[in-house]
Structures are given as structure tokens and as C-alpha cells.
Motif scaffolding. Structure first.
Motif, PDB file in Angstrom:
ATOM      1  N   UNK A 141     -13.373 -18.960 -28.972  1.00 47.06           N
ATOM      2  CA  UNK A 141     -12.950 -20.361 -28.913  1.00 47.06           C
ATOM      3  C   UNK A 141     -12.931 -20.820 -27.461  1.00 47.06           C
ATOM      4  N   UNK A 142     -14.111 -21.034 -26.915  1.00 42.81           N
ATOM      5  CA  UNK A 142     -14.232 -21.403 -25.495  1.00 42.81           C
ATOM      6  C   UNK A 142     -13.556 -22.742 -25.173  1.00 42.81           C
ATOM      7  N   UNK A 143     -13.648 -23.760 -26.044  1.00 37.66           N
ATOM      8  CA  UNK A 143     -12.966 -25.019 -25.725  1.00 37.66           C
ATOM      9  C   UNK A 143     -11.463 -24.839 -25.536  1.00 37.66           C
ATOM     10  N   UNK A 144     -10.834 -24.034 -26.398  1.00 33.64           N
ATOM     11  CA  UNK A 144      -9.402 -23.794 -26.271  1.00 33.64           C
ATOM     12  C   UNK A 144      -9.106 -22.997 -24.998  1.00 33.64           C
ATOM     13  N   UNK A 170      -4.854 -26.983 -29.077  1.00 36.21           N
ATOM     14  CA  UNK A 170      -5.523 -27.654 -27.955  1.00 36.21           C
ATOM     15  C   UNK A 170      -4.933 -29.046 -27.767  1.00 36.21           C
ATOM     16  N   UNK A 171      -4.668 -29.711 -28.873  1.00 37.03           N
ATOM     17  CA  UNK A 171      -4.041 -31.035 -28.833  1.00 37.03           C
ATOM     18  C   UNK A 171      -2.661 -30.949 -28.178  1.00 37.03           C
ATOM     19  N   UNK A 214      -7.024 -25.019 -17.830  1.00 36.17           N
ATOM     20  CA  UNK A 214      -6.669 -26.269 -17.162  1.00 36.17           C
ATOM     21  C   UNK A 214      -5.191 -26.393 -16.887  1.00 36.17           C
ATOM     22  N   UNK A 215      -4.373 -25.656 -17.625  1.00 36.76           N
ATOM     23  CA  UNK A 215      -2.914 -25.715 -17.403  1.00 36.76           C
ATOM     24  C   UNK A 215      -2.511 -24.993 -16.120  1.00 36.76           C
ATOM     25  N   UNK A 271      -0.764 -17.636 -24.250  1.00 32.33           N
ATOM     26  CA  UNK A 271      -0.849 -16.500 -23.328  1.00 32.33           C
ATOM     27  C   UNK A 271      -0.772 -15.189 -24.114  1.00 32.33           C
ATOM     28  N   UNK A 272       0.076 -15.156 -25.145  1.00 30.77           N
ATOM     29  CA  UNK A 272       0.185 -13.956 -25.972  1.00 30.77           C
ATOM     30  C   UNK A 272      -1.078 -13.749 -26.805  1.00 30.77           C
ATOM     31  N   UNK A 273      -1.643 -14.850 -27.308  1.00 29.02           N
ATOM     32  CA  UNK A 273      -2.834 -14.740 -28.158  1.00 29.02           C
ATOM     33  C   UNK A 273      -4.063 -14.358 -27.347  1.00 29.02           C
ATOM     34  N   UNK A 274      -4.264 -15.008 -26.200  1.00 33.26           N
ATOM     35  CA  UNK A 274      -5.419 -14.685 -25.362  1.00 33.26           C
ATOM     36  C   UNK A 274      -5.283 -13.307 -24.729  1.00 33.26           C
ATOM     37  N   UNK A 275      -4.052 -12.947 -24.373  1.00 34.26           N
ATOM     38  CA  UNK A 275      -3.846 -11.710 -23.631  1.00 34.26           C
ATOM     39  C   UNK A 275      -3.734 -10.460 -24.474  1.00 34.26           C
TER      40      UNK A 275
END
Length: 404
Positions: free
Chosen positions: A303-306, A270-271, A312-313, A289-293
Motif C-alpha cells: 500500500x504505497x499511497x498509505x 489515510x483519510x 508525510x507525517x 507505526x505498529x502495522x508498518x513496523x
């Protein structure tokens, strides 16, 4: 450590005896055993700690004297002479020498067809059963011993090994990780290097061993992994490890093995998503993108904050970053239709992006998802397609007219 009765310890091929001393076995009389042992006693008594050549030459004999035949011999003279030998052995040999010697013998596990393989297996089984290497925690050079042990086991494991061999290797390594005070970066590197694609493809069995080891020790090793990524990703200390240039590949592999291994690493990502360097943000977006997808990924819900930071990107000032986000949306819609509502809001904005390529890819994303399953595309997303087909730019009209 004890060796089976009437057997030589696994070693470099044979036990070397001092000049004039014949082999000592249970096949000779007690008087002859005593006679030969007296000559061995004198050899060790006269040996100096600095005589490296002699130390190496008679190290296998020193281990042989710790076998059951000698330690439990009913003859008190034999036991006394062996005790004298062992006293000098402890004086001459540092424990590090003994363990590094034993580690070198484990290389013999590589050839399962060798006539000596059963002895090498016995050595491994014995070491794992009594957790022999845990003694090394008290030694100054324990890290060097552990590194050599791990490197040896990862280098020799192959598809001819049965489940027992793999189990003993696993027990040996996992006890070192879980019962020690922590894992050094050098030792961690000997594990993680097997996950890098190039190494993974060279030795699949080493990859599987590393994978199983990480899963078994996740609660202990997670902190060490987090420290490694923190130094590289946040503090920019790439010199801490030779694997620093592979951090994103490693994160992807570790996530696939067990997301718990990255519990403390996700805030670091996130940082990095907020980095001032556009190329750096792009690299992190591609990774996430690979991890979420990923089809079975629960990262967005866990991990909603991440996830929100990643979304946001879509509004990033750097065009390649926005483009990467839009391309990700297509894959994500197919694997995670539950995230469609979150994605719709950002795709709407990007459907009016000043960059034609991005507006184009928004429509491609929606159409590809709809082709797979129309239920993946809500009315609002279809509205973006209708709107964009009216785009005055000829390229967009031509590209989408046949698909709408």
C-alpha cells in the motif's frame, strides 16, 4: 432435527409430561404408547399460544416428539398421534422459540465432565452437520437468534474442548456468515469483542475461535468490517457500536489475523492521517507505526499511497506527531532495512528540526539501529550523527559523544 434412538434431547435436565402422563419410551407396549400419546395430544390441542408458562414447560417434550423413535415408529397410530402433536406444536411455538431454546441447551457444552456432555455434543454435531440454523434466515427475528448462538458458543468454549467441538462450533457459525445476506453490526460485535485485549486475556479459546472464524469468512465479512470502521472513523458515528472506542485496538488485531480483513479500511486510515485534529493524527500515526513496523508486515510495499502519506507525517506541524514518526524509524529500520532509503530522506529533515527533542531522537534512532547491525545504517545516516555531535547545545554533545 432428530435425536438418537432411545435418548432424550439435550435440555434442562428432564422432559416434563402433562399431569397423569408417564414417560413415553420404547420400553413400553405400543398400546401404552398410544394411550399416553392421546393425553399429550389433548394437552397440545388445548394449549393457547399466549400460555407462556405451559409453552416453556412442554417445549422439551415437543422436541422429544421429533426424535427417531416417534417419527419412524412402525405403528401407524403412533405416527398419526405424533403428527397431530406436531401440527399443534407448529401452531403454538414460533420457530424463534424453538431455536432460542436449543441455543440455551448449548450452554451445557461448557462442562466436559458432565454425565450429559455427550448429549450436548450430539446436539452441537447435529446442528452443525445439517446447518439447522440456516433455516432462520427466513425468520424476522433471525438476528436475535444468531447473536444468542454466537454469544453462547464464545462463552462456553474452553481449553477442555477437543478439536471436534471447536470444528463443529466453527462450522455452525461460518455457515451463518457465509450463506446469509450480510452480518449485522450487533452480530459483528459478538465476534470482534473477543479481540479486545481485556476479553482476549480472559478467554484465549474464545479469541482463537474468533480468529479462526474471521480467517475462514474473510471474503464475506470484510465488507461488514469496512462498513463498521467507515461509520466510526470517517463518519464519526461512534454510537453504531459499543466497540467504537476500541477501533484502533481492533484494527491492530485484525491486521495480525489477516490483512485482507482490512483491505477497504486502509484508505480510511489515510483519510484520518490528514485530519485537522493533531491528537487524532497522532493516534493514527501510532497505530500505523505498529502495522508498518511489524516484523512480517508487507504493508509498506502493498500500500504505497498509505506509506507515502504516513511518511508525510514526519513533517507534521504537531510536534508529538513528528516525534512519534522519528521513534518509529528506529524500529522500522531494524525490521525492514529495505525501507531505509525512504526513511533517510525524512530523517535528514528532522535532524534539523527546531525541536531539540526531535533532533535528539533522530540520532538515538540511527545509533540504536547501528548497534544492532551497522549495515542498517548507510553513510548518509552516519553523516547526520557526525553533524549533530557538533550541535552547540550541550545536551546533544554529551549524549552522543560516547556512542559515535
Amino acid at each position: 432435527m432428530e435425536f438418537p434412538q432411545q435418548q432424550k434431547p439435550a435440555g434442562d435436565g428432564k422432559i416434563v409430561y402433562p399431569p397423569g402422563v408417564k414417560e413415553i419410551t420404547d420400553k413400553i407396549s405400543n398400546d401404552e404408547v398410544v394411550k399416553r400419546l392421546k393425553m399429550v395430544v389433548k394437552t397440545y390441542m388445548d394449549m393457547d399460544q399466549d400460555s407462556e408458562e405451559e409453552k416453556q414447560q412442554y417445549l422439551s417434550l415437543a422436541l422429544h416428539l421429533a426424535s427417531e423413535f416417534f417419527l419412524r415408529n412402525p405403528n401407524k397410530d403412533v405416527r398419526l398421534l405424533v403428527a397431530c402433536c406436531l401440527a399443534d406444536i407448529f401452531r403454538i411455538y414460533a420457530p424463534e422459540d424453538i431455536f432460542l431454546f436449543i441455543t440455551r441447551q448449548l450452554k451445557g457444552l461448557e462442562d466436559t465432565k458432565s454425565p450429559q456432555f455427550n448429549r450436548y455434543f450430539y446436539l452441537l454435531e447435529n446442528l452443525a452437520w445439517v446447518k439447522s440454523y440456516n433455516i432462520c434466515f427466513e425468520l424476522e427475528d433471525c438476528n436475535e437468534i444468531f447473536i444468542q448462538l454466537f454469544k453462547t458458543l464464545f462463552s462456553v468454549i474452553n481449553n477442555s474442548h477437543n478439536q471436534k467441538v471447536q470444528m463443529h462450533m466453527m462450522d455452525l457459525m461460518s455457515s451463518i456468515i457465509m450463506e446469509g445476506d450480510g452480518v449485522t453490526q450487533e452480530l459483528l460485535d459478538t465476534i470482534l469483542i473477543n479481540l479486545i485485549p481485556a476479553h482476549k486475556n480472559l478467554n484465549k479459546q474464545a479469541y482463537d475461535l474468533a480468529k479462526t472464524l474471521l480467517k475462514r469468512t474473510v471474503q464475506t465479512i470484510e465488507t461488514c468490517i469496512a462498513n463498521f470502521f467507515n461509520q466510526v472513523l470517517v463518519m464519526g458515528k461512534s454510537s453504531v457500536s459499543d466497540l467504537s472506542e476500541h477501533v484502533f485496538d481492533l484494527i491492530q488485531e485484525l491486521f495480525a489475523i489477516d490483512p485482507m480483513l482490512l483491505t477497504s479500511v486502509m484508505p480510511q486510515l489515510e483519510f484520518k492521517l490528514k485530519s485537522n485534529d493533531g491528537e487524532e493524527r497522532l493516534a493514527v500515526v501510532r497505530l500505523l507505526a505498529k502495522l508498518f513496523g511489524a516484523k512480517d508486515s508487507e504493508l509498506a510495499s502493498q500500500n504505497r499511497p498509505l506509506w507515502q502519506c504516513f511518511l508525510g507525517r514526519f513533517n507534521d506541524i504537531h510536534v508529538p506527531v513528528r516525534l512519534e514518526c522519528v521513534k518509529f524509524a528506529s524500529h522500522c529500520l531494524m525490521n525492514h532495512p529495505d525501507l531505509a532509503r525512504d526513511l533517510t530522506e525524512y530523517l535528514k529533515v528532522r535532524s534539523h528540526d527546531p525541536e531539540e527533542a526531535i533532533r535528539h531522537d533522530v540520532i538515538v534512532t540511527i545509533i540504536n539501529a547501528g548497534k544492532k547491525d551497522l549495515n542498517l545504517v548507510n553513510d548518509q545516516l552516519l553523516g547526520f550523527v557526525r553533524e549533530r555531535t557538533l550541535d552547540k547545545r550541550q545536551g546533544l554533545c554529551k549524549d552522543f559523544a560516547s556512542d559515535v
